[in-house]
Design a protein around this motif. Structure first.
Motif, mmCIF file in Angstrom:
data_model
loop_
_atom_site.group_PDB
_atom_site.id
_atom_site.type_symbol
_atom_site.label_atom_id
_atom_site.label_comp_id
_atom_site.label_asym_id
_atom_site.label_seq_id
_atom_site.Cartn_x
_atom_site.Cartn_y
_atom_site.Cartn_z
ATOM 1 N N SER A 189 0.874 -1.175 0.000
ATOM 2 C CA SER A 189 0.000 0.000 0.000
ATOM 3 C C SER A 189 0.907 1.219 0.000
ATOM 4 O O SER A 189 2.093 1.129 0.311
ATOM 5 N N TYR A 206 3.951 3.742 10.824
ATOM 6 C CA TYR A 206 3.990 3.410 9.409
ATOM 7 C C TYR A 206 5.331 2.792 9.013
ATOM 8 O O TYR A 206 6.333 2.943 9.696
ATOM 9 N N THR A 232 -1.110 1.776 5.738
ATOM 10 C CA THR A 232 -1.844 1.093 6.808
ATOM 11 C C THR A 232 -1.073 1.229 8.120
ATOM 12 O O THR A 232 -0.216 0.423 8.437
ATOM 13 N N HIS A 268 0.650 5.422 1.220
ATOM 14 C CA HIS A 268 -0.118 6.522 1.796
ATOM 15 C C HIS A 268 -0.476 7.532 0.705
ATOM 16 O O HIS A 268 0.355 7.836 -0.153
ATOM 17 N N ASP A 290 4.184 -5.303 5.726
ATOM 18 C CA ASP A 290 4.093 -4.505 4.507
ATOM 19 C C ASP A 290 5.236 -4.953 3.601
ATOM 20 O O ASP A 290 6.224 -5.493 4.081
#
Ligand SMILES: [Ca+2]
Length: 284
Positions: free
Chosen positions: A153, A273, A183, A155, A189
């Motif tokens: 993902s 993050y 996320t 931001h 991640d």
């Protein structure tokens, strides 16, 4: 690597309304000023190093109007848009309306000087675009500079390509030169970069966020695996980092033939993050 000029250039377009048939219409003068920032651009044929122009249109006249700004590129230039249309209310002071356009060239683009012509009404503005030769990707060179990135993902305020743009200085951390996942406090991640061709690699340099304002011990990455893809769809772990509090971490491993590199994030300091300022990959 990325060059930005700070000033904007403008030109005026004064157009008088035409007379239609025998009916005399009130004479209306419109005036749209067009600008770009930067005024000129340098790009290279790598998928993650597009150039970006910020377009502006300003109604400097006294009447509300609608305007179409067309963009016409030459040579190998590929634009994310070739039309910027906007309603331009006449307000005082003048209020510019802006939109970005990404400028890309294919990997095999011929280096040289090209241009983008911007037109509103009958007025034109030319933006010079220099296409530079590909950076070297031989022994000792960063093999993932500007190459195609992918991530679990990203931001909304950050750029996927920010971690392969050639800038690893955490003091430059912002929405352009860093990658930030989307996320918060959810792991794992991953951030992947494909090599332009399979290569033997043995070292990854990773720069997580570590600035005066955002030190790595509270904002950077703590635990991750370095993985490589070896011609099949499988990812193979070649190095592991645990308990990190530093901004720059070198992971060395036995030489391996790879066509892509993945950083698999398992935990962050401050449980926040995943943040990369830059990822670099080298061969022996
Ligand atoms: Ca960067």
């Amino acid at each position: 690597m990325i060059i930005r000029w700070q000033s904007a250039v403008g030109f005026g377009a004064a157009v008088a309304a035409s007379l239609i048939g025998a009916t005399s219409m009130p004479k209306a003068t419109t005036d749209v000023q067009v600008g770009t920032d930067p005024q000129q651009l340098s790009v290279v044929g790598l998928p993650c190093l597009p150039g970006t122009l910020n377009l502006t249109m300003t109604n400097t006249g006294g009447e509300d109007r609608y305007a179409d700004l067309t963009l016409t590129p030459t040579g190998p230039l590929q634009l994310s848009r070739e039309l910027f249309s906007s309603w331009l209310p006449a307000v005082d002071p003048d209020q510019p309306v802006s939109a970005p356009v990404e400028v890309r060239v294919p990997r095999d683009a011929q280096p040289g000087n090209y241009k983008i012509t911007l037109e509103v009404d009958r007025s034109r503005l030319t933006v010079p675009v220099q296409v530079n030769p590909l950076p070297p990707k031989g022994p000792g060179d960063n093999l993932v500079l500007g190459e195609q990135a992918a991530a679990s993902s990203t931001h909304g305020n950050f750029a996927l390509c920010g971690a392969v743009d050639g800038d690893h200085d955490s003091e430059h951390w912002d929405t352009l030169t860093g990658w930030n996942d989307g996320t918060r406090a959810v792991f794992p991640d991953n951030y992947d970069v494909a090599l332009s061709q399979p290569a033997t690699i043995n070292r990854v340099e990773l720069y997580t966020l570590d600035s005066v304002k955002y030190p790595a011990a509270t904002n950077g990455l703590r635990d991750w695996d370095v993985q490589v893809r070896t011609g099949t769809a499988d990812w193979q772990t070649v190095a592991q980092v645990r308990g990190n509090t530093l901004g720059h971490v070198t992971s060395a491993f036995d030489p391996v033939q790879a066509d892509a590199v993945r950083i698999l994030w398992l935990a962050g300091n401050g449980n926040t993050y995943s943040r990369i300022v830059e990822l670099e990959v080298y061969g022996s």
